[in-house]
Design an enzyme around this catalytic site. Structure first.
Site, short mmCIF file in Angstrom:
data_model
loop_
_atom_site.label_atom_id
_atom_site.label_comp_id
_atom_site.label_asym_id
_atom_site.label_seq_id
_atom_site.Cartn_x
_atom_site.Cartn_y
_atom_site.Cartn_z
N ASP A 132 -11.86 58.10 47.36
CA ASP A 132 -11.15 56.92 47.84
C ASP A 132 -11.41 55.77 46.88
OD1 ASP A 132 -9.67 55.28 49.45
OD2 ASP A 132 -11.10 55.21 51.11
N ASP B 102 -3.16 53.05 51.73
CA ASP B 102 -3.19 52.19 52.92
C ASP B 102 -1.81 51.58 53.16
OD1 ASP B 102 -5.82 52.86 52.77
OD2 ASP B 102 -6.54 50.87 52.21
#
Ligand SMILES: *[C@@H]1O[C@H](CO)[C@@H](O)[C@H](O)[C@H]1NC(C)=O
Ligand SMILES: *[C@@H]1O[C@H](CO)[C@@H](O)[C@H](O)[C@H]1NC(C)=O
Ligand SMILES: *[C@@H]1O[C@H](CO)[C@@H](O)[C@H](O)[C@H]1NC(C)=O
Ligand SMILES: *[C@@H]1O[C@H](CO)[C@@H](O)[C@H](O)[C@H]1NC(C)=O
Ligand SMILES: *[C@@H]1O[C@H](CO)[C@@H](O)[C@H](O)[C@H]1NC(C)=O
Ligand SMILES: *[C@@H]1O[C@H](CO)[C@@H](O)[C@H](O)[C@H]1NC(C)=O
Ligand SMILES: *[C@@H]1O[C@H](CO)[C@@H](O)[C@H](O)[C@H]1NC(C)=O
Ligand SMILES: *[C@@H]1O[C@H](CO)[C@@H](O)[C@H](O)[C@H]1NC(C)=O
Length: 745
Positions: free
Chosen positions: A403, A493
């Site tokens: 991530d 996101d």
């Protein structure tokens, strides 16, 4: 058309055409250009100033996996001066240098040549190969221009899952080649004229698809390096095969990758994880992977569990496995803070990325200054993997979530410790890696994280296989060729609203058309879904339904949810909102369970999709233009205009194994699935476009059939209204459901 054909024929008669030539070198003052055959129907072009164009890092396999060429360094058999002409063919691609300018043609079966594109020239234009060099270093800025027809369509260019982009045809756009959260531009595109062009350059810049010209701009490069390949118009599978034949093929995944994956922001201690596994067990709901998110570590860069909250992770992983059969995954971030146990070693050994003006701090997160582990350095990759093995792999947690490693400043150039850049004087750091600068090599940063984990897993599982894998990494970013790893991209996101959901379809089919088929998303979006509202729950179920028909990690549930439960006091990012399928209301839970069960029924089918992807690079999540451009003008025109009724549908397809295997075109047998997700609130029906089926398909008895009612709607070319209750995502199929469920395709 006639004029063009005559011109091409004239070209062919003036200069001898060499088949299987070793290539051409053009000497032009300070500039050196090499043009060599590479891969199937392909050519590689490299140029540099004052030195030979040998690329320091490359996403191309040399030699290619398939097709001729490669392994030839800078050899050539024809040298041309800057005003000279010459040409050669590689398969169906003819490259012709005409007075120093490059032209690319497809050689047709009837012996004529069709111009695909050429270096752009005009009486008052910049040179088509334009460099800006300040002579202090060997690097320069490069701007390469190619001709384009006003009505030409361009597809691919990676993933743009943000910023209001909602397009499949990129003509008219400027794409910024800079990675950040949800933005993974890749400098590769396909043209509806039947060619694919890929810039093997991991730096920043732009691609401009303007009316008459396509321009690739590299902010910083030492070599310009591109690959171009051709196939029959609309044979996008052939272009993908040829492209992945030089950049790599996705290994087939283990089965758990294809099932349901559970995650949330965040399970912050181990008993929460065990409770969730227990509940899946008790509810008899299948789950294949349970994911532990960020800040399970004590300090950024520890790459281990904080024992205060995770006293026995080995026991936890074993219990999860026993209760559910699921594998586990942990998040790793590239950020390293000074208090991390690894900081001193990393700093001492030069394994942290720096800024260009020294060792300065790069970024801050969660209230501390941080620096990034430099995964472009092989020693750092080895170091990182050793920590991951010691902390996780060796205790039964085998999968890793890369991530935030987009490159640059933690992949969030617009945020700095919660402040937006408009509030900061210096938005971006000038990051310097082992591989070079962020400007010149930044896209290799996520790519080398993928490489580290792939290599580490191979080392530890003693698996030499490059065609299958046992475990996975999940990544927020990648670069061309990232598909060669056991690594899977998700769209980052995204916002929790219907327009972002619709946009995910175009982001997904575009990155799939860029060679990256192993793609998924956060179900329900990432930002702003309230679990305790009807609107939030409705959005969630709609999005979940689409997840059933995505390549992998089908129900990846990850997100920053809102709800009526307060955050945990004294826990960093202690969001307590639930995000499990039972958290969205009892009625919805019934629907969600059915969707999960359907996904498990589809696994044999999805496995076949991945086998096909591995064998030939055949795209899994397919925009309608892939399969219908030849027969359906509505698809052609709708794609050109980025009409939502066309670009918000996709095919989830495998064709007949044998016919795919020999690449018969058009592929005309086997079941197919058309997916048209509901991307609006408060509706119970949806108008769906059914593409026109060619006669040869109709003759085989194929007819668009509604998934939920098995009602046949005929050969398409029309819009139809179908019911679309929450539990019935609009899906149509061709062929039989028995074949789909058995994977007999
Ligand atoms: C040759 O084939 C190409 C591609 O199918 C076609 O466009 C062209 O019209 C043909 N030309 C001749 C002279 O037959
Ligand atoms: C784990 O979290 C739960 C809340 O979900 C809490 O009740 C429990 O005390 C926590 N356990 C530890 C070891 O922090
Ligand atoms: C994998 O093993 C090779 C050979 O021992 C080693 O050079 C490499 O660094 C290892 N890779 C990782 C990521 O540990
Ligand atoms: C992985 O971890 C195990 C257990 O700690 C250890 O025995 C093994 O040597 C490690 N392998 C590598 C490559 O670090
Ligand atoms: C759970 O998955 C298994 C295959 O792993 C399958 O046989 C079973 O039918 C699934 N159960 C449900 C309820 O979907
Ligand atoms: C598609 O566009 C072309 C060119 O504008 C036009 O001639 C044709 O009628 C259109 N077809 C449909 C089905 O809209
Ligand atoms: C959906 O319906 C509800 C209840 O009728 C209403 O409150 C809400 O505003 C509607 N949402 C949209 C997007 O139309
Ligand atoms: C579908 O239903 C909508 C709303 O009733 C209507 O406007 C539209 O014309 C219908 N479309 C078709 C193809 O029947």
């Amino acid at each position: 058309m006639l004029l063009r054909a005559r011109l091409c024929l004239a070209v062919a008669t003036v200069f001898p055409t060499l088949a299987n030539a070793a290539g051409i070198r053009i000497i032009n003052g300070f500039e050196r250009v090499y043009i060599q055959p590479f891969g199937t129907n392909g050519v590689r072009v490299r140029s540099s100033l004052m030195r030979d164009p040998t690329a320091p890092s490359s996403a191309l396999y040399d030699p290619p996996i398939e097709g001729p060429g490669g392994n030839q360094g800078l050899s050539f058999d024809t040298e041309l001066g800057f005003q000279d002409s010459g040409q050669f063919t590689n398969g169906d691609l003819l490259v012709s240098v005409q007075s120093g300018r490059l032209f690319f043609y497809r050689r047709e079966a009837n012996g004529t040549d069709t111009l695909l594109t050429s270096e752009y020239a005009d009486t008052k234009a910049l040179p088509s190969r334009f460099y800006t060099h300040d002579f202090r270093t060997s690097s320069f800025q490069a701007s390469f221009s190619f001709t384009s027809d006003p009505d030409e369509q361009f597809y691919g260019v990676g993933q743009q899952a943000c910023c209001g982009d909602d397009s499949v045809n990129k003509k008219g756009q400027v794409i910024d080649l800079i990675n950040f959260n949800s933005q993974v531009p890749i400098p590769v595109y396909m043209s509806n004229k039947g060619y694919l062009q890929f810039f093997n350059m991991p730096g920043q810049g732009q691609i401009e698809f303007s009316t008459r010209r396509t321009r690739f701009v590299a902010s910083e490069a030492t070599v310009v390096d591109y690959f171009i390949t051709t196939a029959a118009p609309q044979d996008y599978d052939a272009l993908q095969q040829q492209y992945t034949g030089v950049t790599g093929r996705q290994p087939t995944p283990p089965d758990f990758v294809l099932g349901y994956q559970q995650s949330k922001l965040r399970y912050w201690n181990q008993s929460q994880v065990i409770d969730v596994a227990q509940r899946f067990h008790d509810e008899k709901v299948n789950v294949s992977l349970i994911i532990v998110d960020f800040f399970a570590w004590k300090y950024q860069g520890d790459w281990s569990f904080d024992p205060e909250f995770w006293p026995d992770p080995a026991g936890m992983a074993a219990q999860v496995k026993e209760l559910t059969g699921a594998e586990m995954m942990v998040s790793l971030w590239p950020s390293v803070e000074d208090l991390s146990v690894n900081y001193i070693s990393l700093q001492q050994e030069g394994m942290l990325a720096t800024t260009r003006d020294g060792t300065g701090v790069q970024d801050s997160f969660a209230g501390v200054y941080i620096r990034l582990v430099d995964s472009t350095n092989p020693a750092a990759r080895q170091f990182l993997w050793k920590r991951l093995n010691d902390s996780y792999f060796s205790i039964g947690i085998h999968n890793f979530w890369i991530d935030q490693a987009d490159g640059g400043s933690l992949g969030e150039p617009f945020l700095n410790n919660g402040q937006s850049i408009s509030a900061l004087p210096y938005a971006r750091t000038f990051t310097q890696y082992f591989s070079g600068t962020q400007e010149a090599t930044g896209k290799l940063y996520p790519w080398f994280h993928q490489a580290a984990i792939d290599e580490g897993l191979h080392n530890l599982t003693n698996s030499e296989s490059t065609t299958s894998c046992e475990y996975m990494s999940l990544t927020r970013s990648t670069f061309a060729g990232g598909q060669r790893y056991c690594s899977y991209l998700w769209s980052g996101d995204t916002s929790s609203d219907f327009s972002a959901m619709a946009q995910q379809i175009t982001a997904g089919v575009s990155v799939s058309a860029s060679g990256i088929s192993s793609w998924t998303l956060d179900i329900g979006g990432f930002n702003g879904l309230n679990v305790d509202t009807d609107a939030g729950r409705e959005l969630f179920v709609r999005w979940f339904a689409m997840g059933v028909f995505l390549p992998y990690g089908t129900h990846r549930l990850y997100s920053d949810r809102q709800c009526n439960i307060p955050e945990a006091a004294d826990v960093l990012f202690g969001n307590n909102c639930p995000n499990e399928p039972w958290a969205y209301g009892e009625e919805n839970f019934v629907i969600l369970k059915e969707y999960i069960a359907l996904r498990y029924q589809l696994i044999p089918y999805v496995k076949k999709l991945f086998q096909m992807l591995q064998a030939t690079g055949r795209t899994i999540m397919r925009p309608l233009y892939y399969d219908f451009s030849l027969f359906d003008d509505n698809v052609v025109n709708g794609t050109k205009a980025n009409d939502p009724s066309i670009i918000h549908e996709y095919m989830f397809v495998v064709c007949n194994w044998l016919s795919c295997d020999i690449l018969v075109f058009p592929h005309n047998t086997g079941p197919r699935i058309l997916v048209a997700p509901v991307t609006e609130a408060n509706v119970t029906s949806k108008e769906v476009y059914l593409p026109f089926l060619p006669d040869s398909w109709v003759e085989q008895g194929l007819s668009w059939t509604h998934w939920w009612t098995d009602v046949e709607f005929g050969h398409g070319g029309i819009f139809v209204n179908v019911s679309a209750e929450l539990g019935e995502i609009p899906v149509f199929y061709l062929g039989t459901k028995e074949d789909i469920f058995s994977g007999n395709v």
